[in-house]
Motif scaffolding. Structure first.
Motif, PDB file in Angstrom:
ATOM      1  N   LYS A   1      72.167 -44.473  93.379  1.00  0.00           N
ATOM      2  CA  LYS A   1      73.144 -44.126  92.338  1.00  0.00           C
ATOM      3  C   LYS A   1      74.210 -43.171  92.871  1.00  0.00           C
ATOM      4  O   LYS A   1      75.383 -43.305  92.562  1.00  0.00           O
ATOM      5  N   HIS A   2      73.801 -42.203  93.673  1.00  0.00           N
ATOM      6  CA  HIS A   2      74.720 -41.193  94.195  1.00  0.00           C
ATOM      7  C   HIS A   2      75.363 -41.593  95.519  1.00  0.00           C
ATOM      8  O   HIS A   2      76.032 -40.767  96.156  1.00  0.00           O
ATOM      9  N   GLY A   3      75.152 -42.836  95.955  1.00  0.00           N
ATOM     10  CA  GLY A   3      75.786 -43.322  97.181  1.00  0.00           C
ATOM     11  C   GLY A   3      75.205 -42.751  98.458  1.00  0.00           C
ATOM     12  O   GLY A   3      75.839 -42.785  99.507  1.00  0.00           O
ATOM     13  N   ARG A   4      73.988 -42.254  98.404  1.00  0.00           N
ATOM     14  CA  ARG A   4      73.335 -41.667  99.575  1.00  0.00           C
ATOM     15  C   ARG A   4      72.555 -42.684 100.390  1.00  0.00           C
ATOM     16  O   ARG A   4      72.181 -42.413 101.529  1.00  0.00           O
ATOM     17  N   ALA A   5      72.269 -43.849  99.782  1.00  0.00           N
ATOM     18  CA  ALA A   5      71.490 -44.880 100.469  1.00  0.00           C
ATOM     19  C   ALA A   5      71.855 -46.242  99.897  1.00  0.00           C
ATOM     20  O   ALA A   5      72.224 -46.346  98.720  1.00  0.00           O
ATOM     21  N   GLU A   6      71.750 -47.264 100.727  1.00  0.00           N
ATOM     22  CA  GLU A   6      71.978 -48.641 100.273  1.00  0.00           C
ATOM     23  C   GLU A   6      70.791 -49.145  99.458  1.00  0.00           C
ATOM     24  O   GLU A   6      70.961 -49.890  98.509  1.00  0.00           O
ATOM     25  N   ARG A   7      69.600 -48.760  99.890  1.00  0.00           N
ATOM     26  CA  ARG A   7      68.355 -49.129  99.195  1.00  0.00           C
ATOM     27  C   ARG A   7      67.582 -47.852  98.928  1.00  0.00           C
ATOM     28  O   ARG A   7      67.623 -46.916  99.729  1.00  0.00           O
ATOM     29  N   ALA A   8      66.832 -47.829  97.851  1.00  0.00           N
ATOM     30  CA  ALA A   8      66.021 -46.653  97.526  1.00  0.00           C
ATOM     31  C   ALA A   8      65.087 -46.303  98.683  1.00  0.00           C
ATOM     32  O   ALA A   8      64.890 -45.129  98.996  1.00  0.00           O
ATOM     33  N   ALA A   9      64.556 -47.308  99.355  1.00  0.00           N
ATOM     34  CA  ALA A   9      63.622 -47.081 100.456  1.00  0.00           C
ATOM     35  C   ALA A   9      64.282 -46.467 101.685  1.00  0.00           C
ATOM     36  O   ALA A   9      63.596 -45.967 102.579  1.00  0.00           O
ATOM     37  N   ASP A  10      65.602 -46.481 101.743  1.00  0.00           N
ATOM     38  CA  ASP A  10      66.313 -45.894 102.889  1.00  0.00           C
ATOM     39  C   ASP A  10      66.397 -44.364 102.800  1.00  0.00           C
ATOM     40  O   ASP A  10      66.712 -43.710 103.791  1.00  0.00           O
ATOM     41  N   TRP A  11      66.168 -43.796 101.629  1.00  0.00           N
ATOM     42  CA  TRP A  11      66.284 -42.350 101.469  1.00  0.00           C
ATOM     43  C   TRP A  11      64.962 -41.699 101.878  1.00  0.00           C
ATOM     44  O   TRP A  11      63.899 -42.028 101.349  1.00  0.00           O
ATOM     45  N   PRO A  12      64.981 -40.764 102.829  1.00  0.00           N
ATOM     46  CA  PRO A  12      63.722 -40.216 103.361  1.00  0.00           C
ATOM     47  C   PRO A  12      62.994 -39.236 102.439  1.00  0.00           C
ATOM     48  O   PRO A  12      61.784 -39.056 102.582  1.00  0.00           O
ATOM     49  N   HIS A  13      63.688 -38.622 101.492  1.00  0.00           N
ATOM     50  CA  HIS A  13      63.096 -37.535 100.704  1.00  0.00           C
ATOM     51  C   HIS A  13      62.709 -38.018  99.310  1.00  0.00           C
ATOM     52  O   HIS A  13      63.162 -37.486  98.298  1.00  0.00           O
ATOM     53  N   SER A  14      61.863 -39.034  99.273  1.00  0.00           N
ATOM     54  CA  SER A  14      61.506 -39.674  98.016  1.00  0.00           C
ATOM     55  C   SER A  14      60.059 -40.150  98.053  1.00  0.00           C
ATOM     56  O   SER A  14      59.566 -40.610  99.085  1.00  0.00           O
ATOM     57  N   SER A  15      59.426 -40.075  96.900  1.00  0.00           N
ATOM     58  CA  SER A  15      58.059 -40.593  96.785  1.00  0.00           C
ATOM     59  C   SER A  15      58.032 -42.124  96.772  1.00  0.00           C
ATOM     60  O   SER A  15      56.950 -42.712  96.761  1.00  0.00           O
ATOM     61  N   ILE A  16      59.184 -42.766  96.820  1.00  0.00           N
ATOM     62  CA  ILE A  16      59.178 -44.230  96.840  1.00  0.00           C
ATOM     63  C   ILE A  16      58.378 -44.763  98.023  1.00  0.00           C
ATOM     64  O   ILE A  16      57.772 -45.826  97.940  1.00  0.00           O
ATOM     65  N   HIS A  17      58.336 -44.010  99.108  1.00  0.00           N
ATOM     66  CA  HIS A  17      57.597 -44.458 100.294  1.00  0.00           C
ATOM     67  C   HIS A  17      56.102 -44.563 100.001  1.00  0.00           C
ATOM     68  O   HIS A  17      55.447 -45.489 100.477  1.00  0.00           O
ATOM     69  N   ARG A  18      55.573 -43.659  99.195  1.00  0.00           N
ATOM     70  CA  ARG A  18      54.172 -43.757  98.762  1.00  0.00           C
ATOM     71  C   ARG A  18      53.983 -44.974  97.864  1.00  0.00           C
ATOM     72  O   ARG A  18      53.009 -45.712  97.996  1.00  0.00           O
ATOM     73  N   PHE A  19      54.928 -45.207  96.954  1.00  0.00           N
ATOM     74  CA  PHE A  19      54.850 -46.352  96.051  1.00  0.00           C
ATOM     75  C   PHE A  19      54.891 -47.670  96.841  1.00  0.00           C
ATOM     76  O   PHE A  19      54.198 -48.619  96.496  1.00  0.00           O
ATOM     77  N   ILE A  20      55.678 -47.709  97.901  1.00  0.00           N
ATOM     78  CA  ILE A  20      55.740 -48.906  98.758  1.00  0.00           C
ATOM     79  C   ILE A  20      54.418 -49.083  99.490  1.00  0.00           C
ATOM     80  O   ILE A  20      53.849 -50.185  99.517  1.00  0.00           O
ATOM     81  N   ARG A  21      53.902 -48.005 100.106  1.00  0.00           N
ATOM     82  CA  ARG A  21      52.617 -48.075 100.818  1.00  0.00           C
ATOM     83  C   ARG A  21      51.491 -48.560  99.909  1.00  0.00           C
ATOM     84  O   ARG A  21      50.609 -49.306 100.334  1.00  0.00           O
ATOM     85  N   GLU A  22      51.521 -48.127  98.657  1.00  0.00           N
ATOM     86  CA  GLU A  22      50.462 -48.492  97.703  1.00  0.00           C
ATOM     87  C   GLU A  22      50.698 -49.852  97.053  1.00  0.00           C
ATOM     88  O   GLU A  22      49.910 -50.280  96.215  1.00  0.00           O
ATOM     89  N   GLY A  23      51.794 -50.523  97.399  1.00  0.00           N
ATOM     90  CA  GLY A  23      52.073 -51.853  96.876  1.00  0.00           C
ATOM     91  C   GLY A  23      52.612 -51.873  95.458  1.00  0.00           C
ATOM     92  O   GLY A  23      52.632 -52.920  94.811  1.00  0.00           O
ATOM     93  N   VAL A  24      53.070 -50.729  94.958  1.00  0.00           N
ATOM     94  CA  VAL A  24      53.598 -50.654  93.599  1.00  0.00           C
ATOM     95  C   VAL A  24      54.973 -51.298  93.525  1.00  0.00           C
ATOM     96  O   VAL A  24      55.307 -51.975  92.556  1.00  0.00           O
ATOM     97  N   VAL A  25      55.790 -51.080  94.554  1.00  0.00           N
ATOM     98  CA  VAL A  25      57.120 -51.684  94.648  1.00  0.00           C
ATOM     99  C   VAL A  25      57.323 -52.236  96.052  1.00  0.00           C
ATOM    100  O   VAL A  25      56.679 -51.802  97.004  1.00  0.00           O
ATOM    101  N   ASP A  26      58.248 -53.166  96.164  1.00  0.00           N
ATOM    102  CA  ASP A  26      58.631 -53.748  97.443  1.00  0.00           C
ATOM    103  C   ASP A  26      59.692 -52.868  98.096  1.00  0.00           C
ATOM    104  O   ASP A  26      60.487 -52.234  97.397  1.00  0.00           O
ATOM    105  N   ALA A  27      59.764 -52.848  99.409  1.00  0.00           N
ATOM    106  CA  ALA A  27      60.735 -52.023 100.129  1.00  0.00           C
ATOM    107  C   ALA A  27      62.172 -52.397  99.787  1.00  0.00           C
ATOM    108  O   ALA A  27      63.077 -51.577  99.924  1.00  0.00           O
ATOM    109  N   GLY A  28      62.419 -53.609  99.320  1.00  0.00           N
ATOM    110  CA  GLY A  28      63.768 -54.031  98.978  1.00  0.00           C
ATOM    111  C   GLY A  28      64.178 -53.692  97.560  1.00  0.00           C
ATOM    112  O   GLY A  28      65.310 -53.962  97.157  1.00  0.00           O
ATOM    113  N   TRP A  29      63.293 -53.083  96.811  1.00  0.00           N
ATOM    114  CA  TRP A  29      63.585 -52.732  95.416  1.00  0.00           C
ATOM    115  C   TRP A  29      64.756 -51.760  95.363  1.00  0.00           C
ATOM    116  O   TRP A  29      64.891 -50.877  96.192  1.00  0.00           O
ATOM    117  N   ALA A  30      65.596 -51.939  94.368  1.00  0.00           N
ATOM    118  CA  ALA A  30      66.700 -51.020  94.069  1.00  0.00           C
ATOM    119  C   ALA A  30      67.676 -50.878  95.221  1.00  0.00           C
ATOM    120  O   ALA A  30      67.693 -49.892  95.928  1.00  0.00           O
TER     121      ALA A  30
END
Length: 174
Positions: A134-163
């Motif tokens: 949203k703030h133009g800091r990353a093309e994909r949510a998974a590209d931003w290093p300071h986010s719990s999305i990486h845990r959600f991806i590891r746990e299979g909750v979301v795909d790395a290409g989400w958002a």
């Protein structure tokens, strides 16, 4: 008018905390100090950090409190204080802050929202993880290093290409 915050024991809350200098990179430049502050507070006043995303000038998080505890305000205060103590002084401080012996790293207030149900929880997790896109800091949510999305991806909750900016995978909920 006196502002009243929610105080539901065991509840989950969404927070937005802003750096005082919204044009700087304080939080990401000192990400290890911020992580250490969260760890320290969690040891003395436990809570579940359900989701989090730290941007240079603000952060969003979902916190679930213990069943018999409603004191999120102290936890937020301690996280902010702990971070401030880990950062060398040198920021510009207003006269009112100086008179109170305060640092000038954080905005005094923060946004808090009591999560009402599973759908509300999911919307806020999505909002948190989408924020760097949203703030133009990353093309994909998974590209931003300071986010719990990486845990959600590891746990299979979301795909790395989400958002992502290029796709229509995500409705930002705004």
């Amino acid at each position: 008018m006196r502002y009243r915050r929610a105080d539901t024991p065991g509840a989950t809350y969404f927070f937005t905390l802003n750096a005082a200098d919204r044009s700087g990179q304080l939080l990401t430049d000192h990400i290890d100090a911020l992580r250490d502050s969260f760890r320290t507070v969690r040891r003395s006043r436990p809570f579940v950090l359900d989701a989090v995303c730290v941007l240079p000038d603000h952060l969003h998080l979902l916190m679930t409190l213990p069943r018999d505890d409603a004191d999120f305000a102290t936890r937020i205060m301690l996280v902010k204080q702990g971070f401030s103590r880990r950062i060398p002084a040198g920021e510009r401080i207003s006269a009112s802050r100086a008179a109170k012996g305060e640092r000038g790293l954080w905005q005094r207030r923060y946004w808090e929202h009591l999560i009402r149900d599973d759908a509300d929880f999911e919307r806020h997790v999505d909002y948190i993880h989408f924020n760097p896109v949203k703030h133009g800091r990353a093309e994909r949510a998974a590209d931003w290093p300071h986010s719990s999305i990486h845990r959600f991806i590891r746990e299979g909750v979301v795909d790395a290409g989400w958002a992502s900016v290029s796709g229509a995978e995500m409705d930002a909920g705004e």
